[in-house]
Scaffold this motif. Sequence first.
Motif, PDB file in Angstrom:
ATOM      1  N   LYS A 178      40.180  50.690  97.125  1.00 30.94           N
ATOM      2  CA  LYS A 178      39.251  51.417  95.949  1.00 30.94           C
ATOM      3  C   LYS A 178      40.093  51.496  94.861  1.00 30.94           C
ATOM      4  N   ALA A 179      41.412  51.524  94.805  1.00 29.21           N
ATOM      5  CA  ALA A 179      41.964  51.619  93.327  1.00 29.21           C
ATOM      6  C   ALA A 179      41.795  50.251  92.865  1.00 29.21           C
ATOM      7  N   ALA A 180      41.877  49.085  93.470  1.00 30.18           N
ATOM      8  CA  ALA A 180      41.787  47.578  93.123  1.00 30.18           C
ATOM      9  C   ALA A 180      40.516  47.404  92.869  1.00 30.18           C
ATOM     10  N   ILE A 181      39.590  47.692  93.501  1.00 33.56           N
ATOM     11  CA  ILE A 181      38.010  47.677  93.022  1.00 33.56           C
ATOM     12  C   ILE A 181      37.757  48.371  91.465  1.00 33.56           C
ATOM     13  N   SER A 182      38.577  49.679  91.651  1.00 33.07           N
ATOM     14  CA  SER A 182      38.197  50.468  90.306  1.00 33.07           C
ATOM     15  C   SER A 182      38.920  49.716  89.023  1.00 33.07           C
ATOM     16  N   PHE A 183      40.030  49.225  89.329  1.00 34.60           N
ATOM     17  CA  PHE A 183      40.623  48.813  88.278  1.00 34.60           C
ATOM     18  C   PHE A 183      40.136  47.492  87.792  1.00 34.60           C
ATOM     19  N   SER A 184      39.592  46.505  88.697  1.00 34.58           N
ATOM     20  CA  SER A 184      38.956  45.227  88.194  1.00 34.58           C
ATOM     21  C   SER A 184      37.520  45.713  87.430  1.00 34.58           C
ATOM     22  N   TRP A 185      36.860  46.929  87.989  1.00 33.91           N
ATOM     23  CA  TRP A 185      35.608  47.132  87.179  1.00 33.91           C
ATOM     24  C   TRP A 185      36.218  47.588  85.772  1.00 33.91           C
ATOM     25  N   MET A 186      36.999  48.243  85.614  1.00 34.20           N
ATOM     26  CA  MET A 186      37.504  48.841  84.344  1.00 34.20           C
ATOM     27  C   MET A 186      37.892  47.604  83.631  1.00 34.20           C
ATOM     28  N   ILE A 187      38.378  46.904  83.894  1.00 32.31           N
ATOM     29  CA  ILE A 187      38.864  45.850  82.928  1.00 32.31           C
ATOM     30  C   ILE A 187      37.607  44.688  82.635  1.00 32.31           C
ATOM     31  N   ILE A 188      36.884  44.382  83.625  1.00 37.49           N
ATOM     32  CA  ILE A 188      35.962  43.347  83.626  1.00 37.49           C
ATOM     33  C   ILE A 188      34.717  43.972  82.927  1.00 37.49           C
ATOM     34  N   GLY A 189      34.416  45.005  83.450  1.00 38.43           N
ATOM     35  CA  GLY A 189      33.070  45.924  83.130  1.00 38.43           C
ATOM     36  C   GLY A 189      33.406  46.330  81.545  1.00 38.43           C
ATOM     37  N   GLY A 190      34.720  46.889  81.205  1.00 34.78           N
ATOM     38  CA  GLY A 190      34.634  47.035  79.725  1.00 34.78           C
ATOM     39  C   GLY A 190      34.592  46.025  78.928  1.00 34.78           C
ATOM     40  N   VAL A 191      35.365  44.673  79.198  1.00 34.83           N
ATOM     41  CA  VAL A 191      35.041  43.746  78.262  1.00 34.83           C
ATOM     42  C   VAL A 191      33.643  43.238  78.418  1.00 34.83           C
ATOM     43  N   ALA A 192      32.896  42.849  79.541  1.00 32.80           N
ATOM     44  CA  ALA A 192      31.758  42.491  79.471  1.00 32.80           C
ATOM     45  C   ALA A 192      30.986  43.386  78.665  1.00 32.80           C
ATOM     46  N   ILE A 193      31.018  44.803  78.541  1.00 31.66           N
ATOM     47  CA  ILE A 193      30.035  45.765  77.957  1.00 31.66           C
ATOM     48  C   ILE A 193      30.408  45.738  76.438  1.00 31.66           C
ATOM     49  N   GLY A 194      31.623  45.423  76.188  1.00 34.89           N
ATOM     50  CA  GLY A 194      31.724  45.358  74.505  1.00 34.89           C
ATOM     51  C   GLY A 194      31.479  44.245  74.172  1.00 34.89           C
ATOM     52  N   LEU A 195      31.250  43.083  74.958  1.00 33.36           N
ATOM     53  CA  LEU A 195      30.776  41.609  74.359  1.00 33.36           C
ATOM     54  C   LEU A 195      29.397  41.806  74.143  1.00 33.36           C
ATOM     55  N   LEU A 196      28.808  42.338  75.065  1.00 36.00           N
ATOM     56  CA  LEU A 196      27.256  42.616  75.230  1.00 36.00           C
ATOM     57  C   LEU A 196      26.687  43.364  74.049  1.00 36.00           C
ATOM     58  N   ILE A 197      27.407  44.500  73.785  1.00 29.76           N
ATOM     59  CA  ILE A 197      26.813  45.334  72.709  1.00 29.76           C
ATOM     60  C   ILE A 197      27.263  44.760  71.331  1.00 29.76           C
TER      61      ILE A 197
END
Length: 526
Positions: A178-197
């Motif tokens: 669960k920690a690995a999934i959350s860690f991946s989402w925090m990095i990938i999701g953060g970068v993706a949202i930043g680039l999109l907005i």
Amino acid sequence: MLENFPFYLAILIVILLLIMVANKIKVAYPVLLVLAGLAISFIPGVPLVNIAPELIFFIFLPPLLYEAAWTVSWKEMWRWRRIITSFAFIVVFLSALSVALVANYIIPGFSLALGFLLGGIVSPPDAVSAGAILKFVKVPKTISSILEGESLLNDASSLIIFRFAMIAVATEQFIFYKAAISFSWMIIGGVAIGLLIGWLFMKAHKYLPTDANADIVLSLLTPYIIYLAAEEVHSSGVLAVVSGGLLLSNNRHRFLSSKSRLQGVNVWESLCFILNGLVFMLIGLDLPEITKGLEAVNISLVTAIGYGVLITLVLIVSRILSSYGAVIVTLIARNFITVADSRNPGLKTPFILGWTGMRGVVSLAAALSIPVYLNNGNGFPQRNLILFITFIVILLTLLIQGLTLPYFIRKINFTAFEDTLPRDEAYHLLRKELAEHASNYLRTNYSDQIESNSSLQQLIQKWEQHSNGMDDESIGKDLKDIYLDLLNQQRQWLINKNKEDQSLDEAIIRRQMHYLDIEEEKLRYI
């Protein structure tokens, strides 16, 4: 709030005066501001300052990160990407691990999860402190680029460690997948949202009928919207702001007018100037509240200070050792892959990189965000001690490393890590090449108009003078002083003209004044 308004105004005046003093005596202003806040907090009758973590995370952090992303060089970040990511992620993790192990072994009642919580809080160095110090000393561009790049990413990595440790303390369990999934989402999701907005704001700047004022307001909204959007979906708001800021920064000339860029820089510099000053002053002012919490759990001040000193030493030593480790890995890796600089930096450069470990705003905000109670209603274990240790770490690193870093830099000879070309020499060479390109372009594309257009002839002559270096030779210090005197005389003439001629529209006078200001500003780049 309103009854304390004069106090906050006075604090702003004190901040301005102290920053002036710091620049005068060539000391990093965060050091003076923290000490001043500490001194002011002991004055009888001073209002008690209680910093809400949301104030720092949602008000201060997004614009400071965004402005840093606009000023950093993406080219330099990419060039030094391996060592920057090593410092921003691996070194931060090793620092947090060292703190966790020592705290678990030395401090009574400190579990390993609490140790990682404390480690995640105090592991990221503060970019503002290092930047304020490097203004007064000359270091190779390489070192400043590494420190700037690290500062954009280490906050994210430390807050990720902090979040996982918070979950482990609250639930008393750690599920790896669960920690690995959350860690991946925090990095990938953060970068993706930043680039999109960031991309959406870039299109808004480009296609909406904005002027300079609207562009600046949009730029002020951008970091907050990016940060809040990322946090709402439980990804990294810090990485989102950084990635969005880097995207917009590298495309600024595609969607912003020259006027928007010119005015925007001034607005952002002023905003971040006051935000940084307030943050470090508030750190010092918050000590009485932190100390009061320490007394509530019957921990002696001497004991708590001892723990703070111990954790500070662990952080300093672990970062220095990690710096040498990163260099050793780079030297080994150059035998197998292409590295940015294959030269051996020696023993001095890693020491400087390791010594730039002053802590600041992110550490304080993370510590303050620890909840008072757990979900089951019990008090959060060791919260007050963690807060106090964090304050001691910030104070000691600012004083010890902040005051001694300029001395070490002056004593060190950076012959092994010199820039390829002195910056002034590279700048003048670039100006000459640009002038030659401009002159050739005009003669090639406007050859039919040259003979009949005297203004075009003057323009070509101007750029040919640039390419021959005549502007650099003629605009020396003496001529600059004369030109500044001339500009001041022109301003005075315009002021007198405005007073004498009542029929003259003052807007015309102000427009010419603005032109004179631009001319004076241009002298800085000659």
